[in-house]
Design an enzyme around this catalytic site. Structure first.
Site, mmCIF file in Angstrom:
data_model
loop_
_atom_site.group_PDB
_atom_site.id
_atom_site.type_symbol
_atom_site.label_atom_id
_atom_site.label_comp_id
_atom_site.label_asym_id
_atom_site.label_seq_id
_atom_site.Cartn_x
_atom_site.Cartn_y
_atom_site.Cartn_z
ATOM 1 N N HIS A 48 0.820 -1.217 0.000
ATOM 2 C CA HIS A 48 0.000 0.000 0.000
ATOM 3 C C HIS A 48 0.850 1.262 0.000
ATOM 4 O O HIS A 48 0.458 2.280 -0.567
ATOM 5 C CB HIS A 48 -1.064 -0.063 1.088
ATOM 6 C CG HIS A 48 -2.101 -1.047 0.687
ATOM 7 N ND1 HIS A 48 -3.098 -0.725 -0.192
ATOM 8 C CD2 HIS A 48 -2.197 -2.371 0.911
ATOM 9 C CE1 HIS A 48 -3.796 -1.809 -0.456
ATOM 10 N NE2 HIS A 48 -3.271 -2.829 0.202
ATOM 11 N N GLU A 58 -9.213 -12.233 -7.789
ATOM 12 C CA GLU A 58 -7.857 -12.109 -7.249
ATOM 13 C C GLU A 58 -7.433 -13.369 -6.498
ATOM 14 O O GLU A 58 -6.361 -13.417 -5.914
ATOM 15 C CB GLU A 58 -7.729 -10.856 -6.368
ATOM 16 C CG GLU A 58 -8.825 -10.645 -5.357
ATOM 17 C CD GLU A 58 -8.760 -9.289 -4.647
ATOM 18 O OE1 GLU A 58 -7.791 -8.531 -4.823
ATOM 19 O OE2 GLU A 58 -9.686 -9.000 -3.885
ATOM 20 N N ASP A 104 -3.196 -9.091 -5.716
ATOM 21 C CA ASP A 104 -3.438 -10.279 -4.905
ATOM 22 C C ASP A 104 -3.360 -11.553 -5.738
ATOM 23 O O ASP A 104 -2.913 -12.585 -5.251
ATOM 24 C CB ASP A 104 -4.806 -10.187 -4.222
ATOM 25 C CG ASP A 104 -4.716 -9.368 -2.948
ATOM 26 O OD1 ASP A 104 -3.766 -9.591 -2.172
ATOM 27 O OD2 ASP A 104 -5.575 -8.497 -2.729
ATOM 28 N N CYS A 111 -7.837 -3.933 -12.435
ATOM 29 C CA CYS A 111 -7.595 -2.745 -11.610
ATOM 30 C C CYS A 111 -6.383 -2.937 -10.708
ATOM 31 O O CYS A 111 -6.066 -2.079 -9.899
ATOM 32 C CB CYS A 111 -8.826 -2.372 -10.795
ATOM 33 S SG CYS A 111 -9.284 -3.630 -9.606
HETATM 34 C C1 PEP Z 1 -5.446 -6.139 -6.171
HETATM 35 O O1 PEP Z 1 -5.321 -7.031 -5.336
HETATM 36 O O2 PEP Z 1 -4.931 -6.183 -7.306
HETATM 37 C C2 PEP Z 1 -6.203 -4.920 -5.847
HETATM 38 C C3 PEP Z 1 -6.476 -4.018 -6.775
HETATM 39 O O3 PEP Z 1 -6.604 -4.753 -4.551
HETATM 40 P P1 PEP Z 1 -5.653 -4.301 -3.333
HETATM 41 O O4 PEP Z 1 -4.328 -3.906 -3.903
HETATM 42 O O5 PEP Z 1 -6.366 -3.182 -2.665
HETATM 43 O O6 PEP Z 1 -5.600 -5.551 -2.520
HETATM 44 MG MG MG Z 2 -6.663 -7.072 -3.631
#
Ligand code: PEP
Ligand code: MG
Length: 581
Positions: free
Chosen positions: A190, A430, A454, A501
């Site tokens: 993050h 994911e 993920d 995404c």
């Molecule tokens: C992902 O896992 O690709 C995603 C977009 O969600 P996050 O990064 O918030 O887990």
């Molecule tokens: Mg994710």
């Protein structure tokens, strides 16, 4: 000059002073003092309280104009400092048991925090986190350590930390943070995602950075190569001043692609979406066709309490207004894993990324889930919105989540509250188990968006936060492209929209393959939009299809990346040559 290496996760160059950020960790042991020192030890405690209040007063004063909401948090901390019951108990431990002030503070504050945590009312339980914060402040002062904080910096710095928590990045002073260096964290952590969306150059996974680098020293951060240069010579600094200028120039050239219609060289159109994590306006809104991912958890993480239905409703409406008529994909709460809420204490798990996370947690806490669904549905009356669930592993998950939506809809209907009755319901793909039955998932959903961050973690069995095994985290591996190809094919065959995404959609090299595999909807951070539009404009549809075919028959990620780089370079050279003619 010494060079430290790490992962460049957010492109850019920075020259600035180091700011070592170490969140204070209280290290308190049971300890007592000799008789006769009671008054002295009590004075140490009251002095620490007074010093803490002075610090908090300064924070409140500096935040009260620009961020009155944040200022309120610290005003509440002053109230805790002045709580007579807490102070009386500490005094009692010092005088009756001759407990050392730090031990007494730790015991009493922690005891009160535990009591609060047990409260059923989430607003009261949330006060426990504040109490712990105040305890840490007083303990730090008792230990004679200075305060560290990222929300209110005085000069431009490169922040160097072991890791940054989402709560650190959520309150980051963007005007003064020129760069970020952490010891842990990969490209999809993050910290990396936030750094990219704030366009702050970042190099993560720099071993022992907080030990090796010194507060206040001038360094160069090269977040193109993944290097931090310590004690740079004058000549290197001059070189980098030129490089920084060139970088900004090339960014500007690429930026010309920002508002172009996204087309490949043979004229086929693709859609570009935006990933967002706040309700703030983002310049990316202007350049996209849809909001492919609204990570609602940041709303929860920035709040001091569980956001109420009305608070969420207001926030979601604000995002719809920012989106200017483009559809918003609201992803329901995704906490667990590396994201926690200070006011929601969850049992510790051995494997949090494989645990009670995201949709699982929401299904486990139906009231929390319903509050969010009601707020989202109510907002859907004010603009195009779709709801998406994270961490779906089975068809049972989809059915359970849809049943929760049905229940929220029925309530709103009975209460006469308007909402979009035909709202689209989709899932994030994911987890490999749902990817493998994407055909069935397509039957049960209106759309899907692939979370490659993920998906890489679960397909390759690699903790996305663990720097030690970062080389195993291969989002552009042939295995990834094969599974992605299958997902796109199933959703395309079913005639249901599919997007990506995860961070991969914003990586220009990977985007070539994704297009060739049939993807037409790419959702990303604002900082990647121009790069993806530019690189895809260099290829025809047939070329991307051939490239995708070739990539799926390669054996390693290195091979894939070298091949893609060469394909882009070939076309760029042609462009330069024809421009010279
Ligand atoms: C992902 O896992 O690709 C995603 C977009 O969600 P996050 O990064 O918030 O887990
Ligand atoms: Mg994710």
């Amino acid at each position: 000059m010494r060079i430290l290496k790490g992962n460049p996760v957010s492109r850019g160059i920075a020259l600035a002073k180091v700011y070592i950020y170490k969140a204070f960790k209280a290290d308190v042991h049971e300890s007592y003092f000799e008789a006769g020192q009671e008054a002295l030890k009590f004075k140490q405690f009251t002095d620490a309280l007074a010093a803490a209040e002075t610090e908090l007063d300064a924070i409140v004063a500096s935040l009260s104009v620009e961020s009155p909401e944040k200022a309120k948090i610290f005003t509440a901390h002053i109230e805790i400092l002045n709580d007579e019951e807490v102070a009386e108990e500490v005094k009692d431990m010092i005088f009756s048991s001759r407990a050392m002030p730090d031990y007494a503070v730790d015991m009493v504050f922690t005891e009160f925090a535990i009591l609060l945590e047990k409260a059923r009312d989430p607003l009261i339980a949330a006060r426990a986190a504040d109490l712990r914060d105040v305890r840490n402040r007083v303990l730090r002062i008792l230990k004679g350590e200075k305060e560290h904080n990222l929300s209110n910096l005085r000069e431009k710095v490169i922040v160097v930390a072991h890791d940054l928590l989402p709560s650190d990045t959520a309150t980051l002073d963007r005007a003064h943070v020129m760069g970020i260096v952490t010891e842990v964290g990969g490209a999809t952590s993050h910290t990396a995602i936030i750094a990219r969306s704030y366009k702050i150059p970042a190099v993560l996974g720099v071993s022992d950075a907080t030990e090796i680098m010194k507060n206040g020293e001038m360094v160069i951060l090269d977040a193109l190569k993944g290097q931090v240069m310590l004690e740079p010579e004058r000549a290197t600094i001059s070189d980098y001043e030129v490089k920084l200028e060139e970088f900004l120039k090339s960014e500007k050239l690429t930026a010309e692609y920002l508002d172009r219609i996204p087309l490949v060289a043979s004229g086929e159109r693709f859609s570009v979406g935006l990933n967002i994590g706040t309700t703030e306006p983002d310049e990316g809104f202007k350049y996209v066709d849809f909001i492919g991912l609204f990570r609602t958890e940041f709303l929860y993480m920035e709040s001091e309490h569980m956001p109420t239905e009305d608070e969420q409703f207001a926030a979601y409406r604000k995002v719809l207004a920012n989106a200017m008529g483009n559809p918003v994909t609201l992803r329901t709460l995704d906490i667990g894993g590396d994201k926690s809420l200070r006011y929601l204490v969850l049992p510790k798990e051995d494997n949090p990324f494989l645990g009670n996370r995201a949709l699982r947690l929401c299904l486990d806490m139906p009231e929390l889930f319903k509050t969010q669904l009601r707020a989202a549905l109510r907002a859907s009356a004010f603009g195009p919105m779709q709801i998406m669930f994270p961490m779906v592993g089975t068809i049972d998950d989809i059915r359970a989540a849809k049943a929760a939506v049905q229940e929220a809809k029925a309530e709103l209907l009975a209460e006469g509250i308007p909402f979009d009755e035909k709202i689209n319901i989709g899932i994030m793909i994911e987890i490999p188990s749902i990817a493998m039955i994407a055909d069935f998932a397509a039957e049960e959903t209106d759309f899907a968006s692939v979370g490659t961050n993920d998906l890489t973690q679960y397909l390759h069995a690699v903790d996305r936060m663990n720097q030690k095994i970062a080389d195993y985290y291969q989002s552009s591996s042939p295995a990834m492209f094969r599974i992605l190809g299958k997902i796109f094919e199933e959703y395309n065959d079913a005639g249901k929209p599919v997007s990506v995404c995860g961070e991969l959609a914003g990586e220009p090299l990977a985007a070539i393959v994704l297009f060739g595999l049939g993807l037409r909807k790419f959702s990303m951070n604002a900082s990647n939009i121009a790069h993806v539009k530019r690189v895809l404009s260099l290829f025809t549809l047939a070329e991307t299809e051939e490239i995708a075919e070739n990539v799926m028959n390669m054996k390693t990620q290195d091979e894939v990346e070298a091949y893609l780089k060469a394909e882009v370079a070939k076309r760029e050279q042609k462009l330069i040559a024809s421009a010279k003619k």
